[in-house]
Scaffold this motif. Structure first.
Motif, PDB file in Angstrom:
ATOM      1  N   ARG A   1       0.854  -1.236   0.128  1.00  0.00           N
ATOM      2  CA  ARG A   1       0.063  -0.211  -0.133  1.00  0.00           C
ATOM      3  C   ARG A   1       0.748   1.018   0.009  1.00  0.00           C
ATOM      4  O   ARG A   1       0.502   2.020  -0.895  1.00  0.00           O
ATOM      5  N   ARG A   2       1.940   1.349   0.643  1.00  0.00           N
ATOM      6  CA  ARG A   2       2.800   2.387   0.806  1.00  0.00           C
ATOM      7  C   ARG A   2       3.630   2.373  -0.460  1.00  0.00           C
ATOM      8  O   ARG A   2       3.564   3.812  -1.225  1.00  0.00           O
ATOM      9  N   MET A   3       3.868   1.685  -0.948  1.00  0.00           N
ATOM     10  CA  MET A   3       4.565   1.644  -2.393  1.00  0.00           C
ATOM     11  C   MET A   3       3.432   2.052  -3.398  1.00  0.00           C
ATOM     12  O   MET A   3       3.984   2.958  -4.420  1.00  0.00           O
ATOM     13  N   LEU A   4       2.310   1.818  -3.436  1.00  0.00           N
ATOM     14  CA  LEU A   4       1.321   2.455  -4.407  1.00  0.00           C
ATOM     15  C   LEU A   4       1.167   3.991  -4.047  1.00  0.00           C
ATOM     16  O   LEU A   4       0.613   4.726  -5.200  1.00  0.00           O
ATOM     17  N   SER A   5       1.176   4.363  -2.933  1.00  0.00           N
ATOM     18  CA  SER A   5       0.929   5.707  -2.549  1.00  0.00           C
ATOM     19  C   SER A   5       2.079   6.780  -2.424  1.00  0.00           C
ATOM     20  O   SER A   5       2.228   7.874  -2.559  1.00  0.00           O
ATOM     21  N   ASP A   6       3.491   6.276  -2.441  1.00  0.00           N
ATOM     22  CA  ASP A   6       4.513   6.993  -2.424  1.00  0.00           C
ATOM     23  C   ASP A   6       5.749   6.402  -3.402  1.00  0.00           C
ATOM     24  O   ASP A   6       6.276   5.566  -3.172  1.00  0.00           O
ATOM     25  N   ILE A   7       5.805   7.191  -4.392  1.00  0.00           N
ATOM     26  CA  ILE A   7       6.565   6.844  -5.482  1.00  0.00           C
ATOM     27  C   ILE A   7       8.203   6.741  -5.439  1.00  0.00           C
ATOM     28  O   ILE A   7       8.866   5.709  -5.543  1.00  0.00           O
ATOM     29  N   LEU A   8       8.532   7.691  -4.625  1.00  0.00           N
ATOM     30  CA  LEU A   8       9.824   7.893  -4.072  1.00  0.00           C
ATOM     31  C   LEU A   8      10.307   6.417  -3.221  1.00  0.00           C
ATOM     32  O   LEU A   8      11.400   6.022  -3.400  1.00  0.00           O
ATOM     33  N   PHE A   9       9.363   5.948  -2.324  1.00  0.00           N
ATOM     34  CA  PHE A   9       9.531   4.827  -1.577  1.00  0.00           C
ATOM     35  C   PHE A   9       9.567   3.729  -2.569  1.00  0.00           C
ATOM     36  O   PHE A   9      10.372   2.797  -2.509  1.00  0.00           O
ATOM     37  N   ARG A  10       8.629   3.528  -3.423  1.00  0.00           N
ATOM     38  CA  ARG A  10       8.490   2.284  -4.369  1.00  0.00           C
ATOM     39  C   ARG A  10       9.885   2.377  -5.167  1.00  0.00           C
ATOM     40  O   ARG A  10      10.508   1.246  -5.293  1.00  0.00           O
ATOM     41  N   GLU A  11      10.456   3.562  -5.563  1.00  0.00           N
ATOM     42  CA  GLU A  11      11.643   3.477  -6.361  1.00  0.00           C
ATOM     43  C   GLU A  11      12.866   2.945  -5.467  1.00  0.00           C
ATOM     44  O   GLU A  11      13.795   2.299  -5.940  1.00  0.00           O
ATOM     45  N   LYS A  12      12.856   3.291  -4.155  1.00  0.00           N
ATOM     46  CA  LYS A  12      13.830   2.959  -3.299  1.00  0.00           C
ATOM     47  C   LYS A  12      14.010   1.516  -3.147  1.00  0.00           C
ATOM     48  O   LYS A  12      14.915   0.696  -3.190  1.00  0.00           O
ATOM     49  N   VAL A  13      12.742   0.977  -2.988  1.00  0.00           N
ATOM     50  CA  VAL A  13      12.548  -0.563  -2.700  1.00  0.00           C
ATOM     51  C   VAL A  13      12.868  -1.406  -4.000  1.00  0.00           C
ATOM     52  O   VAL A  13      13.804  -2.293  -4.015  1.00  0.00           O
TER      53      VAL A  13
END
Length: 90
Positions: A75-87
């Motif tokens: 859910r966080r990855m869907l709402s936070d693009i920068l976090f998704r890119e980090k992961v």
């Protein structure tokens, strides 16, 4: 491409977050420990053949904790693009 060993994934996450591997296996629930632990759960599920229970055994957690942790991270990855890119970089 060969599937990474689970300990390689854990080591990569620990390095990315600048924390000792022991913190990932510990019981701490603060952000310093919780976020990278959830990232480990997610990456292990995505990049290895490990199931919920197997990942749980690695971290001394119940399979339902792993499932809920991955759902939270997703859910966080869907709402936070920068976090998704980090992961995804890990």
């Amino acid at each position: 491409m060969a599937e990474p060993a689970f300990d390689e994934v854990i080591l990569l996450v620990a390095r990315e977050y600048g924390i000792p591997v022991a913190i990932l296996h510990g019981r701490r629930k603060d952000v310093r420990a919780a976020e990278p632990r959830l990232v480990c759960y997610y990456l292990l599920r995505q990049h290895t053949m490990m199931g919920w229970s197997e990942i749980g055994r690695v971290f001394c957690r119940d399979h339902s904790t792993i499932y809920e942790g991955i759902a939270t991270l997703h859910r966080r990855m869907l709402s936070d693009i920068l976090f998704r890119e980090k992961v995804e970089r890990i």
